[in-house]
Motif scaffolding. Structure first.
Motif, PDB file in Angstrom:
ATOM      1  N   LEU A 174     -51.017  19.971 -16.427  1.00  0.00           N
ATOM      2  CA  LEU A 174     -50.390  18.454 -17.211  1.00  0.00           C
ATOM      3  C   LEU A 174     -49.164  18.465 -17.092  1.00  0.00           C
ATOM      4  CD1 LEU A 174     -51.026  15.831 -18.853  1.00  0.00           C
ATOM      5  CD2 LEU A 174     -50.774  17.549 -21.191  1.00  0.00           C
ATOM      6  N   VAL A 175     -48.592  17.888 -15.586  1.00  0.00           N
ATOM      7  CA  VAL A 175     -47.180  17.597 -16.159  1.00  0.00           C
ATOM      8  C   VAL A 175     -46.863  16.161 -15.816  1.00  0.00           C
ATOM      9  CG1 VAL A 175     -45.374  17.351 -14.708  1.00  0.00           C
ATOM     10  CG2 VAL A 175     -47.065  19.065 -14.616  1.00  0.00           C
ATOM     11  N   LEU A 176     -46.219  15.334 -16.959  1.00  0.00           N
ATOM     12  CA  LEU A 176     -46.221  13.895 -17.552  1.00  0.00           C
ATOM     13  C   LEU A 176     -44.785  14.154 -16.769  1.00  0.00           C
ATOM     14  CD1 LEU A 176     -46.326  14.381 -21.391  1.00  0.00           C
ATOM     15  CD2 LEU A 176     -47.968  14.362 -19.732  1.00  0.00           C
ATOM     16  N   ARG A 177     -45.372  12.481 -16.057  1.00  0.00           N
ATOM     17  CA  ARG A 177     -44.125  12.217 -15.071  1.00  0.00           C
ATOM     18  C   ARG A 177     -43.942  10.727 -15.346  1.00  0.00           C
ATOM     19  NH1 ARG A 177     -46.608  15.588 -11.050  1.00  0.00           N
ATOM     20  NH2 ARG A 177     -45.600  17.670 -10.339  1.00  0.00           N
ATOM     21  N   TRP A 178     -42.678   9.822 -14.875  1.00  0.00           N
ATOM     22  CA  TRP A 178     -42.602   8.834 -15.867  1.00  0.00           C
ATOM     23  C   TRP A 178     -41.336   7.985 -14.274  1.00  0.00           C
ATOM     24  CZ3 TRP A 178     -41.371  12.780 -18.833  1.00  0.00           C
ATOM     25  CH2 TRP A 178     -40.581  13.175 -19.042  1.00  0.00           C
ATOM     26  N   ARG A 179     -41.377   7.207 -14.090  1.00  0.00           N
ATOM     27  CA  ARG A 179     -40.663   6.539 -13.170  1.00  0.00           C
ATOM     28  C   ARG A 179     -38.520   6.042 -13.952  1.00  0.00           C
ATOM     29  NH1 ARG A 179     -42.394   4.053  -8.938  1.00  0.00           N
ATOM     30  NH2 ARG A 179     -44.277   3.371  -9.618  1.00  0.00           N
TER      31      ARG A 179
ATOM     32  N   LEU B  29     -34.192  16.080 -21.292  1.00  0.00           N
ATOM     33  CA  LEU B  29     -34.526  16.629 -20.044  1.00  0.00           C
ATOM     34  C   LEU B  29     -33.914  15.937 -19.043  1.00  0.00           C
ATOM     35  CD1 LEU B  29     -38.518  15.798 -20.116  1.00  0.00           C
ATOM     36  CD2 LEU B  29     -36.802  18.311 -20.436  1.00  0.00           C
ATOM     37  N   GLU B  30     -33.108  16.882 -17.960  1.00  0.00           N
ATOM     38  CA  GLU B  30     -32.482  15.556 -16.160  1.00  0.00           C
ATOM     39  C   GLU B  30     -33.583  14.788 -15.763  1.00  0.00           C
ATOM     40  OE1 GLU B  30     -29.528  18.040 -14.998  1.00  0.00           O
ATOM     41  OE2 GLU B  30     -28.749  18.901 -16.874  1.00  0.00           O
ATOM     42  N   ALA B  31     -34.941  15.428 -15.614  1.00  0.00           N
ATOM     43  CA  ALA B  31     -35.656  15.420 -14.479  1.00  0.00           C
ATOM     44  C   ALA B  31     -36.768  14.337 -15.390  1.00  0.00           C
ATOM     45  CB  ALA B  31     -36.795  16.680 -13.947  1.00  0.00           C
ATOM     46  N   PRO B  32     -36.984  13.526 -14.470  1.00  0.00           N
ATOM     47  CA  PRO B  32     -38.347  12.830 -15.230  1.00  0.00           C
ATOM     48  C   PRO B  32     -39.915  12.704 -14.807  1.00  0.00           C
ATOM     49  CG  PRO B  32     -37.859  11.711 -12.979  1.00  0.00           C
ATOM     50  CD  PRO B  32     -36.891  12.912 -12.960  1.00  0.00           C
TER      51      PRO B  32
END
Lengths: 180, 216
Positions: B140-145, B171-174
């Motif tokens: 489960l990796v939550l990602r967003w723009r 978090l630095e990465a989205p």
């Protein structure tokens, strides 16, 4: 006539924004600092309800706002209780600090201000019920017209109740040696 | 009617300050539903006055009343605003047309619906996680723009019953990989809610709507 939006149309970002602004405006600073958590919990309560709806059933947005509001009141009470327990058991405990006055605050003035506030509360209790209701609404920021609508009294009567009630309140405060 | 002017403002300020100071959890909890019904005018006037009387003498009720008034007022003004644009949709369309043509924007965008309850102009954080697909819990990796270069993100993940299962800050990465052990209480087919707060370089926070992910 505007159709009331249903839950399907409800913008949850908007809901959060409304709740967040209300907490900022109403709650003391130590509590409004936690508004993100409070608001998130209330919003999720609504989402939870929404996700459990059966079939294609929808809720009126006013109902969802009521649910969010009730959840917010519950959350605020829960946080207040936790804070009281923390302060009773260990003042150094994790949790919001006591509200120390800002450096520029005059402690004496602040203490006087609090005493006046408590005096107002106490004096309100001694007013005649209808005057008390009208004055309380007015002190909470409602206009006379608004208070008249809420109490379902004619405007003139409400104006009179506010006027006389405020006079009683000032007299009571004078009797306690308090000046706002 | 005599206006107490500044004196009234001072009284109001002292009263509200005292409410903030004294709303402890002792005494009966405010009856939120009753207060909401009173504020919204749904309660008969006799009962409404009883609620106001309680508000007048109980700081916790007064705080709950103020919250209800704020929220109800905001909702009512949104609805009034939506009503204005709905009843003046041709005016809205004409205004939109003039602005958009002036800006050289494609004419097809003129056909966008008039402003309603949902704010179509707001660009929020966009999820890149499909909501209709079940995702393996170990992946489960939550990602967003991303909102802008240099933005930092906080993420909160909760169960359907509002229990926080995982939280990440700064978090630095989205994206955020939800630790599989935090999902142990969620059955296959269960859902988690997640929300991102982006902190932009100018100190402005942008909060996403709450997204849903299904776990398997």
């Amino acid at each position: 006539m505007v159709a009331e939006p249903t839950g399907e149309d409800l913008d949850f970002a908007q809901l959060r924004s409304v709740l967040s602004r209300a907490v900022s405006r109403v709650c003391p600073p130590w509590l409004s600092d936690r508004k993100d958590d409070l608001v998130q919990a209330a919003t999720l309560r609504v989402m939870d309800l929404w996700s459990r709806r059966e079939g294609n059933a929808t809720f009126a947005s006013s109902y969802l706002y009521k649910v969010a509001y009730s959840a917010l009141v519950d959350e605020i009470r829960r946080v207040r209780r936790r804070r009281e327990v923390a302060l009773e058991s260990d003042p150094e405990e994790d949790g919001p600090p006591r509200e120390f006055p800002a450096a520029s605050d005059d402690p004496e003035r602040r203490a006087m201000s609090r005493e006046v506030g408590r005096g107002i509360q106490s004096c309100l209790e001694s007013l005649l019920p209808e005057r008390r209701q009208a004055v309380a609404l007015h002190l909470l920021g409602h206009s006379v017209q608004d208070a008249a609508r809420i109490l379902d009294f004619p405007f003139k009567r409400t104006e009179n109740l506010v006027y006389r009630g405020l006079a009683d309140l000032r007299k009571c405060l004078d009797g306690k040696g308090l000046r706002p | 009617m005599t206006d107490f002017g500044n004196d009234l403002e001072r009284l109001r300020a002292r009263y509200v300050e005292s409410l903030r100071d004294s709303t402890t959890s002792t005494g009966d909890a405010p009856d939120a539903e009753l207060i909401w019904e009173a504020v919204s005018g749904a309660l008969p006037s006799e009962e409404r006055r009883l609620v106001v009387d309680r508000v007048a003498v109980d700081p916790a009720w007064a705080e709950a009343w103020r919250l209800a008034s704020e929220i109800h007022g905001a909702v009512a003004s949104q609805r009034a605003s939506a009503g204005f644009w709905q009843s003046h949709r041709y005016l809205a369309a004409a205004a939109s047309l003039a602005i958009l043509v002036g800006a050289g924007i494609l004419a097809r965008e003129v056909l966008a619906p008039a402003p309603g309850y949902r704010d179509p102009g707001r660009v929020g954080i966009e999820s890149l996680v499909p909501e209709n697909e079940a995702i393996p819990r170990e992946d489960l990796v939550l990602r967003w723009r991303p909102v802008e270069a240099g933005a930092r993100y906080d993420v909160t993940v909760t169960t359907e019953s509002l229990q926080v299962v995982s939280r990440a800050r700064d978090l630095e990465a989205p994206e955020y990989r939800v630790p599989v052990e935090s999902l142990s209480g969620i059955p296959s087919g269960g859902k988690v809610y997640w929300q991102v707060t982006a902190r932009r370089s100018g100190g402005v926070d942008d909060r996403s709507r709450t997204f849903v992910a299904t776990i398997r």
